[in-house]
Motif scaffolding. Structure first.
Motif, PDB file in Angstrom:
ATOM      1  N   SER A  79       0.844  -1.189   0.000  1.00  0.00           N
ATOM      2  CA  SER A  79       0.000   0.000   0.000  1.00  0.00           C
ATOM      3  C   SER A  79       0.880   1.240   0.000  1.00  0.00           C
ATOM      4  CB  SER A  79      -0.923   0.012   1.228  1.00  0.00           C
ATOM      5  OG  SER A  79      -0.166   0.017   2.422  1.00  0.00           O
ATOM      6  N   VAL A  80       0.281   2.367  -0.356  1.00  0.00           N
ATOM      7  CA  VAL A  80       1.012   3.630  -0.356  1.00  0.00           C
ATOM      8  C   VAL A  80       0.209   4.673   0.416  1.00  0.00           C
ATOM      9  CG1 VAL A  80       2.166   3.151  -2.542  1.00  0.00           C
ATOM     10  CG2 VAL A  80      -0.005   4.381  -2.545  1.00  0.00           C
ATOM     11  N   ARG A  81       0.939   5.624   0.976  1.00  0.00           N
ATOM     12  CA  ARG A  81       0.317   6.688   1.773  1.00  0.00           C
ATOM     13  C   ARG A  81       0.567   8.043   1.122  1.00  0.00           C
ATOM     14  NH1 ARG A  81       4.265   5.750   6.309  1.00  0.00           N
ATOM     15  NH2 ARG A  81       3.459   7.735   7.109  1.00  0.00           N
ATOM     16  N   ARG A  82      -0.374   8.948   1.296  1.00  0.00           N
ATOM     17  CA  ARG A  82      -0.167  10.349   0.934  1.00  0.00           C
ATOM     18  C   ARG A  82       0.429  11.033   2.160  1.00  0.00           C
ATOM     19  NH1 ARG A  82      -5.544   9.246  -0.780  1.00  0.00           N
ATOM     20  NH2 ARG A  82      -5.813   9.306  -3.039  1.00  0.00           N
ATOM     21  N   VAL A  83       1.626  11.610   2.005  1.00  0.00           N
ATOM     22  CA  VAL A  83       2.329  12.128   3.177  1.00  0.00           C
ATOM     23  C   VAL A  83       2.799  13.561   2.949  1.00  0.00           C
ATOM     24  CG1 VAL A  83       3.110   9.825   3.852  1.00  0.00           C
ATOM     25  CG2 VAL A  83       4.576  11.249   2.397  1.00  0.00           C
ATOM     26  N   VAL A 106       3.187  10.902  -2.626  1.00  0.00           N
ATOM     27  CA  VAL A 106       2.935   9.519  -2.220  1.00  0.00           C
ATOM     28  C   VAL A 106       4.232   8.973  -1.637  1.00  0.00           C
ATOM     29  CG1 VAL A 106       2.124   7.265  -2.970  1.00  0.00           C
ATOM     30  CG2 VAL A 106       1.255   9.329  -4.079  1.00  0.00           C
ATOM     31  N   HIS A 107       4.148   8.297  -0.503  1.00  0.00           N
ATOM     32  CA  HIS A 107       5.358   8.054   0.285  1.00  0.00           C
ATOM     33  C   HIS A 107       6.406   7.204  -0.429  1.00  0.00           C
ATOM     34  CE1 HIS A 107       4.015   3.980   1.439  1.00  0.00           C
ATOM     35  NE2 HIS A 107       5.224   3.799   1.904  1.00  0.00           N
ATOM     36  N   TYR A 108       5.997   6.346  -1.374  1.00  0.00           N
ATOM     37  CA  TYR A 108       7.021   5.544  -2.057  1.00  0.00           C
ATOM     38  C   TYR A 108       7.963   6.434  -2.850  1.00  0.00           C
ATOM     39  CZ  TYR A 108       4.769   6.055  -6.656  1.00  0.00           C
ATOM     40  OH  TYR A 108       4.249   6.545  -7.826  1.00  0.00           O
ATOM     41  N   GLU A 148      -3.153  11.274   8.330  1.00  0.00           N
ATOM     42  CA  GLU A 148      -3.180  10.788   6.945  1.00  0.00           C
ATOM     43  C   GLU A 148      -4.493  10.066   6.619  1.00  0.00           C
ATOM     44  OE1 GLU A 148       1.628   9.873   6.879  1.00  0.00           O
ATOM     45  OE2 GLU A 148       0.199   8.274   6.453  1.00  0.00           O
ATOM     46  N   PRO A 208      -4.481   4.432   3.473  1.00  0.00           N
ATOM     47  CA  PRO A 208      -3.563   4.167   2.359  1.00  0.00           C
ATOM     48  C   PRO A 208      -4.265   3.560   1.157  1.00  0.00           C
ATOM     49  CG  PRO A 208      -3.288   2.534   4.086  1.00  0.00           C
ATOM     50  CD  PRO A 208      -4.210   3.576   4.635  1.00  0.00           C
TER      51      PRO A 208
END
Length: 296
Positions: free
Chosen positions: A160-164, A237-239, A258, A261
């Motif tokens: 999964s990815v997060r908006r950070v 996006v955190h990646y 946040e 994800p």
């Protein structure tokens, strides 16, 4: 009657909508094709086709039988191919798609490892920030970020990815760390217009903050570079900042605010009937992406 051969002939008539064309493709006479289909209808006890002088169309029973025939014939073909070894060894060219930055950072290393493992294979990548029609554009495997619509394709979740929101340690030493989304209004922001066209940033609990970005960058890379230099904050996006996080060049703030994800899936169309080249890449991609701690 050879039931398997009769099913093959029936399926080909259904695909071509022609007894004559089926006879030509299968190197048989038209009367033989007609006779075999008629015998199959007698055996089943139902009409499979409606025949006129100008067309051959499946009946409702024929349509249902055709779906079953395709599945059965595919299973037989897969069993034969596996026995012959053609499904055991990857062969040909593999086409993979992903979003541009994710593809370059995380999928490309999987592709090169795959090609090193199978030196007779070739590879093509489509790393673009737009939806790619897998079937129409000849893609074998897609790595997708976000919630997937129903497609009938096989999808394996790998992370999964997060908006950070992030900034450099140096920036936070000089300007302080925001403790709530509302605090962002007191900070300089470099916004990436490619990913965050809207000036409204959303957070958990339906919190929304309208950001007056002093600097607008048309790429994520540019916004990240500015943040690394300590000029201001950005949201990505955190990646995309994985290497910078590991190196300590950037740190994430407001993590408690946040949004949920977004999932990452490896997607491919053939399911269990996928050829060896697809199955081998999917197995490798799933393993490598799942073990990447930045994606989980």
């Amino acid at each position: 009657m050879d039931r398997w051969q009769a099913m093959r002939i029936f399926a080909k008539v259904a695909e071509t909508e022609s007894f004559a064309e089926t006879a030509r493709l299968m190197h048989m006479s038209a009367p033989t094709v007609t006779r075999i289909v008629a015998s199959l209808e007698d055996l089943i006890g139902a009409r499979l086709f409606v025949r006129t002088t100008r067309s051959v169309k499946m009946t409702e029973a024929g349509t249902r039988y055709f779906d079953d025939c395709r599945r059965i014939l595919a299973d037989i073909a897969e069993a034969e191919a596996a026995a012959a070894g053609s499904y055991a060894t990857p062969a040909g060219t593999l086409a993979v798609t992903a979003s541009a930055m994710f593809g370059q950072m995380y999928v490309l290393p999987v592709m090169t490892e795959y090609l090193d493992t199978y030196p007779t294979m070739g590879g093509r990548t489509f790393f673009v920030d737009r939806p790619v029609n897998i079937v129409e554009e000849g893609v074998d495997v897609a790595i997708r970020i976000g919630h997937l619509p129903d497609s009938g394709f096989t999808a394996i979740r790998v992370g999964s990815v997060r908006r950070v929101v992030c900034g450099s340690p140096g920036y936070f030493e000089k300007h302080g760390v925001p403790s709530t989304p509302a605090d962002l209004k007191a900070h300089r922001v470099a916004a990436s217009t490619s990913a965050w066209a809207s000036p409204e940033w959303r957070f958990a609990g339906d919190q929304r903050v309208t950001i007056d970005a002093i600097l607008q960058c048309n790429t994520n890379e540019a916004a990240i570079a500015v943040a690394k230099e300590g000029w201001g904050l950005t949201r990505v996006v955190h990646y995309q900042i994985g290497p910078a996080l590991i190196a300590g060049d950037l740190q994430i703030v407001l993590a408690d605010y946040e949004e949920p994800p977004l999932p990452i899936h490896v997607l491919y169309p053939e399911g269990r009937h996928a050829p060896a080249k697809v199955r081998a890449f999917v197995d490798l991609a799933v393993s490598r992406l799942r073990e990447n701690r930045l994606l989980n």
